[in-house]
Write a protein that holds these residues in place. Structure first.
Motif, PDB file in Angstrom:
ATOM      1  N   ASN A  35       0.740  -1.235   0.120  1.00 30.36           N
ATOM      2  CA  ASN A  35       0.024   0.058  -0.026  1.00 30.36           C
ATOM      3  C   ASN A  35       0.888   1.249   0.125  1.00 30.36           C
ATOM      4  O   ASN A  35       2.137   1.056   0.169  1.00 30.36           O
ATOM      5  CB  ASN A  35      -0.745   0.251   1.241  1.00 30.36           C
ATOM      6  N   THR A  38      -0.268   9.034   1.636  1.00 31.80           N
ATOM      7  CA  THR A  38       0.318  10.361   1.708  1.00 31.80           C
ATOM      8  C   THR A  38       0.636  10.897   3.177  1.00 31.80           C
ATOM      9  O   THR A  38      -0.379  10.630   3.834  1.00 31.80           O
ATOM     10  CB  THR A  38      -0.331  11.275   0.932  1.00 31.80           C
ATOM     11  N   MET A  39       1.535  11.345   3.503  1.00 34.19           N
ATOM     12  CA  MET A  39       1.920  11.903   4.783  1.00 34.19           C
ATOM     13  C   MET A  39       2.598  13.011   5.064  1.00 34.19           C
ATOM     14  O   MET A  39       3.662  13.418   4.357  1.00 34.19           O
ATOM     15  CB  MET A  39       2.825  10.890   5.551  1.00 34.19           C
ATOM     16  N   GLY A  40       2.139  14.051   5.620  1.00 33.32           N
ATOM     17  CA  GLY A  40       2.482  15.218   6.070  1.00 33.32           C
ATOM     18  C   GLY A  40       3.261  15.223   7.597  1.00 33.32           C
ATOM     19  O   GLY A  40       4.087  16.404   7.718  1.00 33.32           O
ATOM     20  N   TRP A  41       2.742  14.702   8.374  1.00 30.18           N
ATOM     21  CA  TRP A  41       3.033  14.826   9.882  1.00 30.18           C
ATOM     22  C   TRP A  41       4.196  13.917  10.143  1.00 30.18           C
ATOM     23  O   TRP A  41       3.959  12.652  10.515  1.00 30.18           O
ATOM     24  CB  TRP A  41       1.590  14.490  10.623  1.00 30.18           C
ATOM     25  N   LEU A  55       3.339  10.143  11.789  1.00 27.59           N
ATOM     26  CA  LEU A  55       1.967   9.920  12.635  1.00 27.59           C
ATOM     27  C   LEU A  55       1.063   9.443  11.507  1.00 27.59           C
ATOM     28  O   LEU A  55       1.006  10.010  10.418  1.00 27.59           O
ATOM     29  CB  LEU A  55       1.378  11.478  12.954  1.00 27.59           C
ATOM     30  N   SER A  57      -2.321   7.628  10.927  1.00 28.02           N
ATOM     31  CA  SER A  57      -3.720   7.649  11.690  1.00 28.02           C
ATOM     32  C   SER A  57      -4.284   5.852  11.560  1.00 28.02           C
ATOM     33  O   SER A  57      -4.020   5.405  10.751  1.00 28.02           O
ATOM     34  CB  SER A  57      -4.874   8.546  10.948  1.00 28.02           C
ATOM     35  N   ASN A  60      -6.385   4.674   8.776  1.00 30.44           N
ATOM     36  CA  ASN A  60      -5.783   4.295   7.684  1.00 30.44           C
ATOM     37  C   ASN A  60      -5.356   2.801   7.426  1.00 30.44           C
ATOM     38  O   ASN A  60      -5.262   2.397   8.316  1.00 30.44           O
ATOM     39  CB  ASN A  60      -4.223   4.954   7.371  1.00 30.44           C
ATOM     40  N   HIS A  61      -5.758   2.299   6.197  1.00 35.54           N
ATOM     41  CA  HIS A  61      -5.253   1.234   5.785  1.00 35.54           C
ATOM     42  C   HIS A  61      -4.046   0.792   6.400  1.00 35.54           C
ATOM     43  O   HIS A  61      -3.532  -0.205   6.726  1.00 35.54           O
ATOM     44  CB  HIS A  61      -5.739   0.634   4.228  1.00 35.54           C
ATOM     45  N   SER A  62      -3.029   1.745   5.703  1.00 33.28           N
ATOM     46  CA  SER A  62      -1.533   1.480   6.039  1.00 33.28           C
ATOM     47  C   SER A  62      -1.078   1.526   7.576  1.00 33.28           C
ATOM     48  O   SER A  62      -0.143   0.699   7.758  1.00 33.28           O
ATOM     49  CB  SER A  62      -0.794   2.911   5.679  1.00 33.28           C
ATOM     50  N   GLY A  89      -3.784  10.278  -1.254  1.00 35.85           N
ATOM     51  CA  GLY A  89      -4.190  10.464   0.050  1.00 35.85           C
ATOM     52  C   GLY A  89      -5.628  10.750   0.320  1.00 35.85           C
ATOM     53  O   GLY A  89      -6.082  10.723   1.157  1.00 35.85           O
ATOM     54  N   THR A  91      -7.549   8.232  -1.098  1.00 39.32           N
ATOM     55  CA  THR A  91      -7.989   6.996  -1.381  1.00 39.32           C
ATOM     56  C   THR A  91      -7.529   5.900  -0.446  1.00 39.32           C
ATOM     57  O   THR A  91      -6.594   6.351   0.136  1.00 39.32           O
ATOM     58  CB  THR A  91      -7.684   6.353  -3.047  1.00 39.32           C
ATOM     59  N   GLY A  93      -6.291   2.225   0.305  1.00 38.43           N
ATOM     60  CA  GLY A  93      -5.655   0.643  -0.198  1.00 38.43           C
ATOM     61  C   GLY A  93      -6.521  -0.509   0.129  1.00 38.43           C
ATOM     62  O   GLY A  93      -6.268  -1.494  -0.132  1.00 38.43           O
ATOM     63  N   LYS A  98      -2.791   0.593  -5.023  1.00 42.58           N
ATOM     64  CA  LYS A  98      -2.538   2.178  -5.310  1.00 42.58           C
ATOM     65  C   LYS A  98      -1.349   2.188  -6.540  1.00 42.58           C
ATOM     66  O   LYS A  98      -1.161   3.087  -7.087  1.00 42.58           O
ATOM     67  CB  LYS A  98      -2.056   3.020  -4.177  1.00 42.58           C
TER      68      LYS A  98
END
Ligand SMILES: Cc1cc2nc3c(=O)[nH]c(=O)nc-3n(C[C@H](O)[C@H](O)[C@H](O)COP(=O)(O)O)c2cc1C
Length: 186
Positions: A35, A38-41, A55, A57, A60-62, A89, A91, A93, A98
């Motif tokens: 999978n 997208t990650m910003g944190w 971080l 969440s 999230n499937h990830s 970010g 959608t 997985g 993806k």
């Protein structure tokens, strides 16, 4: 020196000024699944070992793939991939592949099972170093165990996130302040 007129600002939105980017893509693999999210944190936490707090969440499937495998790859996309980065970010997985959906190439790593994203400028293979903050904050502290970085350009046009759908692209480089910089500082 600039002087600013200021007003009260909601503290839950200070992230808009603090979020440093660059936006990264986290790839993961667990059992027979791969999978990307997208990650910003994320946050650099130590030089050596190279620790990065991420971080992810729990919704999230990830999260399940990373928690199960205790590994991931942090991939650095450039502005050419911005549309794809946002779509990844948007959608989950849990119902799509993806890599196939967004035409990205999974490349085997050397230290972890999670695939590198070939189209990204850099790929950092990570192993979970500390799960102590996962339960409370959904923060995984990873150690980068292997880094692959493109030889050019020296300064890639990375994507940075201000929150609320606003992005900026890395811009001008300057060495102007280097002479003020004390060696040994971060
Ligand atoms: C610009 C951007 C930044 C994001 N940053 C994060 C983040 O730091 N942590 C997180 O858990 N989700 C973040 N998300 C949301 C996830 O990327 C999104 O929920 C994604 O669909 C999760 O994919 P998955 O369910 O397949 O794991 C971000 C999304 C976007 C568009």
């Amino acid at each position: 020196m600039p002087r600013y007129i200021k007003k009260d600002f909601p503290s839950h939105n200070v992230r808009r000024f603090l979020e440093p980017g660059p936006i990264v893509l986290v790839s993961s693999a667990y059992k027979d699944e791969t999978n990307i999210m997208t990650m910003g944190w994320h946050m650099v936490m130590e030089f050596s070992p190279a620790l990065v707090g991420c971080l992810i969440s729990s919704g999230n499937h990830s999260f399940e793939l990373v928690r199960g495998s205790r590994q991931c790859v942090i991939n650095i996309p450039t502005v050419d991939l911005a549309t794809t980065v946002v779509k990844i970010g948007n959608t989950s997985g849990s119902n799509i592949d993806k890599f196939a959906e967004f035409g990205l190439t999974p490349k085997p790593g050397t230290h972890v099972r999670a695939p590198l994203i070939e189209e990204c400028y850099a790929n950092f293979e990570c192993e979970l170093a500390d799960a102590g903050w996962v339960k409370k904050y959904n923060v995984f502290v990873f150690e980068v165990v292997k880094a692959h970085v493109a030889t050019a350009p020296k300064y890639p046009k990375t994507i940075h996130y201000r929150g609320d759908g606003e992005f900026m692209i890395s811009g001008a480089e300057t060495a102007e302040y280097r002479k003020l910089f004390r060696p040994g500082m971060l």
